[in-house]
Design an enzyme around this catalytic site. Sequence first.
Site: not given
Length: 463
Positions: A67, A209
């Site tokens: 991320s 993510d």
Amino acid sequence: MTNKVSHLEEKLYDGRKPRRILALDGGGIRGALTLGFLEEIERVIQAQPGNEDKLLCDYFDLIIGTSTGSIIASGLAIGLTARQIKDQYLTLGGTIFSKRRKPWLPGVLRYALRAEYRHNRLVEGLEETFGGTTLGDNEKIKTGLAIVAKRADTFSTWVFNNFQRAPFYYRNKELRLVDLIRASTAAPSYFEPHILNVGGSNPLGAFIDGGVSLANNPSFQALMLASIKGYSLGWSLKEDDFMIVSVGTGTGTKQIASQKLRRMPIFRWGKVIPNLFMEDASYFNQALLQWLSDSPTAIEIDRVVKDLRDDYFLLGLKPLNYVRYNVKMDVDYLQEELGMEFTPAQVEHLREMDKGENRFTLAEIGEGAARIQVKTEHFEPKPVKRQGGKLLFNTYDTPDLPFKKAVKKAIPIQYCKMDEPFLVNTLEGIHSGEAGDYLVIGTQGELYPIKKDIFEKTYDALP
């Protein structure tokens, strides 16, 4: 005609020691906190003799990020300094999270069911830094790079990497870093999933993510990437030869009233679930890595397992050198350790992943914590180690001690040269031999392996 081996391929596969890995957590805008640690790590490394001009991409053989950590990891991998990334990150963070979608756009219900932020600003910022750089650009990318994302349509965690001999590298090498980072940062409810064409029979993947997996703290994933032969690197897993430096984005005990959860609308769970995954993943990875290592930064995982210093993963071994830097985001820690005063409400606000206005404060917290936590000795070679208070030596790793020479007496043994790899289960643990090594029967009838070159230098065959 032979293919020319690139500098990057040589770096990843040439058998050098020790191997060093940098693992960077996810956490949205809280990545600003990570950068304070990276600046201090860079300073400590460059203070060592011979390292004056070394960047983090020179020092670390593999940099992995999830991320927001994928943004920072990619920047480091192309040769940016921690300070350069910090300047760009603080600007980018303010742009990305500065404006939510407006609720008066076609229907309040539609707003409630769509991503809160447009990804355009993120992509524009990434384009400025990475342009058309692809994962397979072994000139622009200076070190091993891995980016963690979650493929939501197949429920699988993907770790995109630039290991030239790895499976599927040929499919992924043309993917742009901009697209891989966009995929890794597509946090549910914050950004829409990113569609990537990854080839194969099911080419279009919907990626979200990477923190919505067990690899929000990607340290253990990095360990597997580096040491499991299927990933192609196969680096030696020994404490003296293998180091992981892991940097978090802040952690802390967070509670939501049970009655509030009970009444929470379904769409609101989209923001809660990533946090649930991230906290679980962080503590699970931390427990595994402390179990595997004799870590100088070990923390208490919980009141049951404690810090795992006296627990051994396998056969009394601690095969890993692991350092973890992070900040406990609560009022007492910030006051007592860093001298920074916040109210409980302010700390709660700092924990949020999308509050761009917090980025400068978070960076300041990271800088203050780094001055306390990052120590020179964490990055110095340690020829002699201790485990449980006793000196620890690894077989075939010669320590820097005042050895004297002697002649080995003629001791008759029996031996057999092996034509395939083998293991010997001894009272001291399981020892391994490779094809060409010798299986030996000692004077007490005990079996043990001896490496080919050692055996042939030490023993003479009897008629």
